[in-house]
Design an enzyme around this catalytic site. Structure first.
Site, PDB file in Angstrom:
ATOM      1  N   ASP A  23       0.854  -1.185   0.000  1.00 45.39           N
ATOM      2  CA  ASP A  23       0.000   0.000   0.000  1.00 45.39           C
ATOM      3  C   ASP A  23       0.889   1.234   0.000  1.00 45.39           C
ATOM      4  O   ASP A  23       1.678   1.444   0.934  1.00 45.39           O
ATOM      5  CB  ASP A  23      -0.899  -0.020   1.244  1.00 45.39           C
ATOM      6  CG  ASP A  23      -2.027   1.000   1.172  1.00 45.39           C
ATOM      7  OD1 ASP A  23      -2.172   1.650   0.126  1.00 45.39           O
ATOM      8  OD2 ASP A  23      -2.750   1.133   2.178  1.00 45.39           O
ATOM      9  N   GLU A 118      -2.484   0.241  -4.431  1.00 44.25           N
ATOM     10  CA  GLU A 118      -2.348  -0.941  -3.590  1.00 44.25           C
ATOM     11  C   GLU A 118      -2.603  -2.210  -4.388  1.00 44.25           C
ATOM     12  O   GLU A 118      -3.317  -2.205  -5.384  1.00 44.25           O
ATOM     13  CB  GLU A 118      -3.272  -0.885  -2.367  1.00 44.25           C
ATOM     14  CG  GLU A 118      -4.735  -0.844  -2.703  1.00 44.25           C
ATOM     15  CD  GLU A 118      -5.612  -0.912  -1.463  1.00 44.25           C
ATOM     16  OE1 GLU A 118      -5.299  -1.699  -0.543  1.00 44.25           O
ATOM     17  OE2 GLU A 118      -6.625  -0.189  -1.420  1.00 44.25           O
TER      18      GLU A 118
END
Length: 372
Positions: A23, A118
């Site tokens: 992420d 992500e």
């Protein structure tokens, strides 16, 4: 009460998988701070500063003041008067995202992007020969920093659910590794509102039932969860025990593709609304065409001036692959809501029920299990 652990059956069922969730840290805002040195160290919001503007992303300096994505710009400015607004540059974000995905591809061919910033990676097969999933995660983070001048956080675990929780544990620029023996303990300690899929409405319902943590959730039998959460119960029951069998799907595509637009002034005239929807369709169809997706359901989103939001959908018996048909269905859905008693501040149109590419599960690993 004894600390929760995976049962022998649950531990065996993780199949030796090694999953990384990567992420990017405050991705849009970090790209803007990278490209404009005058923004570094300052509270930055990507989005529109106008009265109807919305924050698309906030830097960590802005988050310290309580500024969050999806927050109205006027609220964000009230919380942080020094906030600097920067218009979004989605073409740049997409280019950087492709650069990051190319880094992922050096370590695995099982990549499931969730958004531009992500993705899940299945690194059970050690393609780069680094010896452990943790080493792979560190190598990916180092490559992202060196090649994009941005930071990423990563979670390493034996399933997607825990890997995603772990990636958020030590943000920003952090790494968290949760092996199978610690999965249930880790989940038990977390507030359920952090669980992927538990939104504000579900979190409030759980709170009313006395369910605040993963341990609280685990204390309830499946029958109780089914009574209160219906078909969602099976997921919650497994999550509370650190169990998640979903594979990383390398060909995952979005469940829906579309666009929406917030207007400077409320619209109520039929002609103005139809013209506005045509502009929304122009943006939406560009994204649909780029994705290569075809879907069977068109959904209209209409938000009134008092923020009351309605959605209306229509499904067809065939994939919609033509912009003209997409627009025609959207206009018909709009006409069914006219005339409006209050002005309209937002219109959106999406295509869902998408035709998926090959979504079959990949076979398990054929080499010795990679350590964490």
């Amino acid at each position: 009460m004894p600390a929760p652990t995976l049962s022998p059956d649950e531990a065996a069922r993780h199949d030796g998988r090694k999953i990384i969730h990567v992420d990017m840290d405050a991705f849009y805002a970090s790209v803007e701070q990278r490209d404009d040195p005058t923004l570094r160290g300052r509270p930055v919001a990507v989005g529109g500063s106008r009265a109807r503007g919305v924050v698309a992303a906030a830097s960590y300096e802005a988050r310290a003041f309580g500024v969050r994505s999806a927050m109205p710009s006027v609220t964000a400015l009230r919380r942080c008067p020094e906030l600097v607004f920067v218009p979004p540059r989605f073409d740049v974000y997409r280019d950087v995202s492709q650069q990051i995905r190319a880094i992922f591809a050096r370590y695995t061919d099982l990549i499931e992007p969730l958004s531009l910033d992500e993705a899940y990676l299945d690194v059970t097969r050690d393609l780069a020969g680094l010896g452990s999933a943790t080493a792979i995660a560190n190598a990916i983070r180092e490559a992202i920093r060196a090649e994009t001048d941005l930071t990423a956080s990563a979670g390493v675990s034996y399933n997607k659910f825990i890997a995603k929780l772990a990636s958020d544990q030590n943000k920003p620029d952090g790494l968290c590794v949760i092996p199978p023996a610690h999965g249930a303990i880790f989940v038990a300690s977390l507030p359920v509102k952090r669980f992927h899929g538990v939104g504000p409405v579900t979190a409030r319902k759980m709170e009313a039932l006395g369910i605040l943590t993963g341990q609280d959730l685990r204390n309830h039998p499946l029958e109780f969860l089914q009574r209160h959460f219906g078909s969602y119960a099976d997921y919650l029951y497994g999550a509370a025990r650190g169990v998640d069998h979903r594979p990383v799907r390398a060909h995952r595509i979005a469940k829906s593709v579309g666009a929406e637009r917030t207007f400077e002034t409320d619209l109520s005239d039929r002609t103005e609304l139809r013209v506005a929807l045509e502009r929304v369709v122009e943006a939406a169809w560009t994204r649909i065409a780029r994705s290569g997706a075809a879907g069977r359901t068109v959904t209209l989103k209409l938000r009134h001036s008092d923020f009351r939001t309605i959605t209306r959908a229509r499904s067809t018996g065939h994939p919609i692959s033509d912009r003209t048909e997409f627009l025609a269905i959207g206009l018909d859905l709009l006409d069914q809501q006219l005339p409006v008693s209050r002005g309209v501040r937002l219109l959106g149109l999406t295509l869902s029920g998408l035709c998926l590419e090959d979504d079959s599960e990949r076979p398990g690993p054929t080499q010795p299990e990679l350590p964490f």
